[in-house]
Design a protein around this motif. Structure first.
Motif, PDB file in Angstrom:
ATOM      1  N   SER A  98      -6.583  -9.194   0.814  1.00  0.00           N
ATOM      2  CA  SER A  98      -6.469  -9.074  -0.321  1.00  0.00           C
ATOM      3  C   SER A  98      -7.757  -9.371  -1.179  1.00  0.00           C
ATOM      4  O   SER A  98      -7.897  -8.924  -2.321  1.00  0.00           O
ATOM      5  CB  SER A  98      -5.413  -9.857  -1.151  1.00  0.00           C
ATOM      6  OG  SER A  98      -5.520 -11.227  -0.837  1.00  0.00           O
ATOM      7  N   ARG A 116      -6.714  -8.496  -5.397  1.00  0.00           N
ATOM      8  CA  ARG A 116      -5.212  -7.837  -5.901  1.00  0.00           C
ATOM      9  C   ARG A 116      -5.584  -6.809  -6.758  1.00  0.00           C
ATOM     10  O   ARG A 116      -4.862  -6.794  -7.877  1.00  0.00           O
ATOM     11  CB  ARG A 116      -4.510  -8.962  -6.720  1.00  0.00           C
ATOM     12  CG  ARG A 116      -3.638 -10.142  -5.787  1.00  0.00           C
ATOM     13  CD  ARG A 116      -2.586 -10.593  -6.328  1.00  0.00           C
ATOM     14  NE  ARG A 116      -1.794 -11.405  -5.553  1.00  0.00           N
ATOM     15  CZ  ARG A 116      -0.643 -12.301  -5.985  1.00  0.00           C
ATOM     16  NH1 ARG A 116      -0.640 -12.683  -7.060  1.00  0.00           N
ATOM     17  NH2 ARG A 116      -0.168 -13.053  -4.925  1.00  0.00           N
ATOM     18  N   GLY A 632       2.275  -5.588  -5.382  1.00  0.00           N
ATOM     19  CA  GLY A 632       1.702  -5.725  -4.087  1.00  0.00           C
ATOM     20  C   GLY A 632       2.611  -6.865  -3.313  1.00  0.00           C
ATOM     21  O   GLY A 632       3.494  -7.517  -3.804  1.00  0.00           O
ATOM     22  N   THR A 654      -1.447  -3.067  -1.570  1.00  0.00           N
ATOM     23  CA  THR A 654      -1.776  -3.218  -2.998  1.00  0.00           C
ATOM     24  C   THR A 654      -1.461  -1.691  -3.564  1.00  0.00           C
ATOM     25  O   THR A 654      -2.200  -0.975  -3.164  1.00  0.00           O
ATOM     26  CB  THR A 654      -3.163  -3.745  -3.187  1.00  0.00           C
ATOM     27  OG1 THR A 654      -3.225  -4.888  -2.361  1.00  0.00           O
ATOM     28  CG2 THR A 654      -3.487  -3.872  -4.679  1.00  0.00           C
ATOM     29  N   THR A 656      -1.992   0.731  -6.816  1.00  0.00           N
ATOM     30  CA  THR A 656      -2.398   0.383  -8.135  1.00  0.00           C
ATOM     31  C   THR A 656      -2.243   1.991  -8.906  1.00  0.00           C
ATOM     32  O   THR A 656      -2.097   2.975  -8.371  1.00  0.00           O
ATOM     33  CB  THR A 656      -3.877   0.257  -8.354  1.00  0.00           C
ATOM     34  OG1 THR A 656      -4.614   1.358  -7.451  1.00  0.00           O
ATOM     35  CG2 THR A 656      -4.220  -1.120  -7.491  1.00  0.00           C
ATOM     36  N   THR A 677     -10.031  -0.987  -3.405  1.00  0.00           N
ATOM     37  CA  THR A 677      -8.880  -1.493  -3.194  1.00  0.00           C
ATOM     38  C   THR A 677      -7.842  -0.769  -2.322  1.00  0.00           C
ATOM     39  O   THR A 677      -7.357   0.207  -2.696  1.00  0.00           O
ATOM     40  CB  THR A 677      -8.069  -1.761  -4.561  1.00  0.00           C
ATOM     41  OG1 THR A 677      -8.887  -2.594  -5.244  1.00  0.00           O
ATOM     42  CG2 THR A 677      -6.903  -2.345  -4.371  1.00  0.00           C
TER      43      THR A 677
END
Length: 804
Positions: A98, A116, A632, A654, A656, A677
């Motif tokens: 992460s 994160r 997450g 994760t 998003t 990410t």
């Protein structure tokens, strides 16, 4: 109603997964090889056949990681050695799934650090802030410049998952990265290390503990790290790419006049000479841009534009320009002037702890720090605009200077009264930063494009034309308190809050070589609450639920001609987790699920403007309306099935999603993305130790593998980098007695990226799409192709350490 139902369902699902998984929780796991690691062990550790207890200071007091209701990963001193981690950039391979570490652009002078899904694209400007707080021995680092300096003698690196807005403050939405140095022991001892490897690399360290004298203990640390360029520069006498030469020293003094008072003073000084990663041209006009009406299925469409017609001609690069999107080049196609970039860091820290009574300890952390950065980045050659024109300049030489100094003071009261454990404090931070930048073109094409010369006129005084210059001052004052009530031995209820007052003033002094004068003068006030309920099901099983908030301060973009300001962004987080030890303390399993909602997300839009003999990078930062969703799950498993063998696995999922936002260059709404990410990331390791003879020597083997799904590089482009799988390893003969007085020798063979995997960690599509413009007509005269940066090649070496 539906939103609340979904939120409750996700949290309940994560909680059920945690409980059904039984062994533990994920937030505080120690990634690959750290659960068995070197963090301090308590007397309550499970014994030689079990996993060692890990002590952390995430709550401003020493606690057992497994009993701390915070999502944490710990990278131990042994893990740092096994992975041959010399600087924070070496954690970019995914040791903590992460945690994301990347260079800004291709440069090693500034690191982008995210946790994160909180990952800023460009936080290296004076009036901008990071999304993850970086701390060294409790001192907040105001800039991302200088973060790639050589690591000194680290006891551990704590990765505290965010938000951490209560105890650690602003700019910790994603969390905090806390580096903890080894303190003076007061006993004579130390170690000397040295080694060498491919690309002419070498490293050396000395760590010396002096015996206590009149209540004073002293520890000295010195480190040197060198690696030659991995991509050669054809221009004689000029620096190649991915080179570094780091040196540093640290002195720590501990004064302990009484058993209740400890006063630690340290001074460190670092020097980092480096060069950027090489930017290769991956393809040529990959979207098939041609002049004329834009077809319905055309790929030659820049996001945030509404072009119906394209004008101009896609210029073919000269034959000496190499297009290579498959392999990592060893020699650049174009020789360019390039000198090393230099970062200089220094800092003074004083930490005073006074145990006033069994119920109260007072602490003071006072620090002065500074960094200067001189950037000389000519990584693109002919792979960036401007494209070829006879007798015309090319090769954007990005030059920049940054000067920063900061002062911080923190006062803390830590203690316990009855069933209540408490932390309270006040924090003050004052920072002054200034910078300037210039981008002359360093080369000139010959008339027929078969050769080039150096643009000596432009390089005689490269800062004669200033792209931008700015200055910024930031002040932050905060008060915080947190209390944990323990009504029973098993139940722990924590509530806390932090009030922050921020002031930021700045001036864009120069833009495009003209006086500018636009200013920023803003004040923000923010209260960040948190609450946690933790329950010890039994000695080996701990569960918790947590609500936390955080915020990232606002600022202004010094790459914007109007010095465009933007507001703070705010995060609310809901998290459940489980931590456990089982199988007679031979195994740990940790899992956490979280929901984060971020408002006013700061996103960046950039464009390159060609102006005479230079190219100006214009960047506008805007706040996204609505809520950015981050969801997450993190899981970690450590198993010690037999004596000497430790297995680790870590995973992070994760998700998003940002709302659409209006492109400030075109006024058209488009999708935007969170950078660097991966949706899925994982890491695993094997550590094995086997004794040799009866004198304490042993063979040690470490192997780790790290996976990351493809990610975006830019907020405004859907284009992704490559997925990656990287392996590292170390084989050592350890603790070989070399004298009758206790000296021991360890010899190790290490390798990073063992299989020489090549992937693009950064891909830029801006040179393969029509130029940004307002209206329906796009220009393709500047279209060349995607360019990007490969990861570092395989490196390996031999080192030796003598402990005494």
């Amino acid at each position: 109603m539906l939103k609340n139902t979904v939120r409750a369902g996700l949290l309940a699902g994560a909680g059920a997964l945690a409980l059904n998984a039984m062994p533990a929780f994920a937030a505080d796991t120690a990634p690959a090889a750290d659960a068995a690691a070197e963090a301090p062990a308590s007397d309550a550790s499970a014994g030689e056949k079990g996993l060692t207890e890990i002590v952390v200071t995430a709550t401003k007091r020493e606690t057992n990681l497994q009993k701390t209701p915070i999502s944490i990963n710990v990278v131990s001193a042994e893990t740092i050695k096994d992975r041959h981690v010399q600087s924070l950039l070496d954690l970019a391979d995914g040791a903590v799934p992460s945690l994301r570490v990347a260079t800004f652009e291709a440069r090693q002078t500034a690191l982008t650090i995210g946790i994160r899904g909180i990952v800023p694209l460009d936080a290296n400007q004076p009036a901008r802030e990071q999304g993850v707080g970086v701390y060294i021995d409790g001192v907040y680092m105001g800039r991302q410049h200088g973060l790639n300096a050589a690591l000194f003698d680290m006891e551990r690196v704590e990765v505290l998952k965010g938000p951490q807005g209560t105890l650690f403050g602003r700019n910790t939405e994603g969390g905090a990265l806390s580096l903890v140095s080894k303190a003076p022991s007061g006993q004579f001892g130390g170690r000397i290390s040295g080694g060498f490897g491919n690309y002419g690399s070498y490293n050396g360290e000395i760590h010396l503990d002096l015996p206590e004298y009149h209540n004073f203990s002293v520890k000295l640390d010195g480190v040197a790290q060198y690696q030659g360029a991995t991509v050669k520069n054809p221009l004689a006498g000029q620096t190649g790419w991915n080179y570094f030469d780091r040196r540093g020293g640290r002195i720590a003094v501990r004064w302990k006049p009484t058993s209740d008072i400890t006063n630690d003073f340290s001074y460190d000084n670092g020097w980092d000479s480096n060069s950027p990663f090489y930017s290769q041209l991956l393809n040529k006009n990959p979207n098939g841009c041609v002049a004329g009406p834009v077809a319905a299925n055309s790929k030659c469409v820049a996001p945030g534009t509404a072009f119906t017609t394209l004008t101009g001609t896609v210029v073919q690069p000269p034959s000496i320009v190499v297009v290579n999107g498959q392999t990592r080049m060893k020699v650049a196609d174009i020789g360019v002037p390039q000198q090393p970039s230099i970062d200089r860091t220094h800092g003074f820290t004083n930490t005073l702890k006074w145990k006033v009574s069994p119920e109260l300890e007072l602490r003071s952390i006072t620090a002065w720090r500074g960094v200067t950065s001189e950037q000389w980045d000519n990584s693109g050659g002919a792979h960036r605009v401007p494209v070829y024109a006879a007798n015309a300049p090319f090769s954007r030489y990005s030059l920049a200077n940054l000067w920063q100094h900061q002062f911080s003071q923190e006062l803390q009261a830590v203690g316990s009264v009855g069933i209540v454990d408490y932390v309270a404090g006040v924090f003050y931070f004052n920072e002054h930063v200034s910078d300037n930048a210039a981008t002359p073109n360093s080369n000139i094409w010959n008339a027929d494009g078969t050769g080039y010369t150096i643009n000596t006129a432009a390089l005689q005084n490269p800062f004669a034309s200033i792209d931008r210059a700015s200055v910024a001052n930031s002040k932050s004052l905060a008060g915080y308190a947190q209390a944990t009530v323990n009504p029973t031995e098993a139940l722990h209820i924590t509530v806390g809050g932090r009030y922050t007052h921020d002031e930021k003033k700045g001036t864009l002094v120069t833009f495009r070589n003209a006086a500018n004068g636009n200013t920023l003068d803003k004040t923000w006030n923010k209260f960040n609450p948190m609450a946690t309920i933790a329950y010890d099901v039994n000695d080996g099983l701990h569960v918790y639920a947590k609500y936390a908030t955080g915020y990232r301060a606002g600022g202004a973009s010094s790459r914007s001609p109007t010095y465009r300001g933007f507001d703070p962004e705010n995060v609310k987080s809901y998290e459940v987790g489980l931590k456990s030890d089982f199988w007679d303390h031979r195994a740990r399993f940790n899992i956490a699920g979280y929901i984060m909602d971020r408002k006013n997300s700061q996103v960046d839009f950039n464009a390159i403007y060609v102006s005479g003999s230079s190219n100006v990078n214009v960047l506008e930062t805007v706040n996204v309306p609505g809520v950015t969703k981050i969801r997450g799950i993190e899981a970690d498993l450590t198993v010690k099935p037999v004596e000497g063998l430790t297995l680790n696995a870590s995973y992070a999922y994760t998700y998003t999603k940002l709302p659409q936002v209006t492109n400030p260059f075109t006024g058209i709404t488009q999708n935007v993305y969170v950078v660097f990410t991966p949706r899925n990331a994982a890491s695993g390791s094997i550590d094995y130790a086997h004794p040799i003879g009866t004198n304490g020597a042993e063979v040690r083997l470490h192997l780790d593998g790290n996976y990351s799904q493809a990610t975006q590089t830019f907020d405004q482009y859907a284009t992704k980098n490559d997925a990656s799988v990287v392996f590292n390893g170390r084989l050592a003969l350890a603790d070989i007695p070399v004298s009758s007085t206790g000296q021991k020798l360890t010899v190790g063979l290490w390798g990073r990226n063992l299989f020489n995997t090549a992937y693009f960690y950064r891909r830029d599509p801006s040179n393969s799409l029509p130029a940004f413009a307002v209206g329906t007509t796009g220009k393709i005269g500047g279209v060349l192709g995607d360019y990007g940066n490969f990861n570092a090649p395989r490196t390996y070496g031999l080192d030796a350490t003598i402990n005494f």
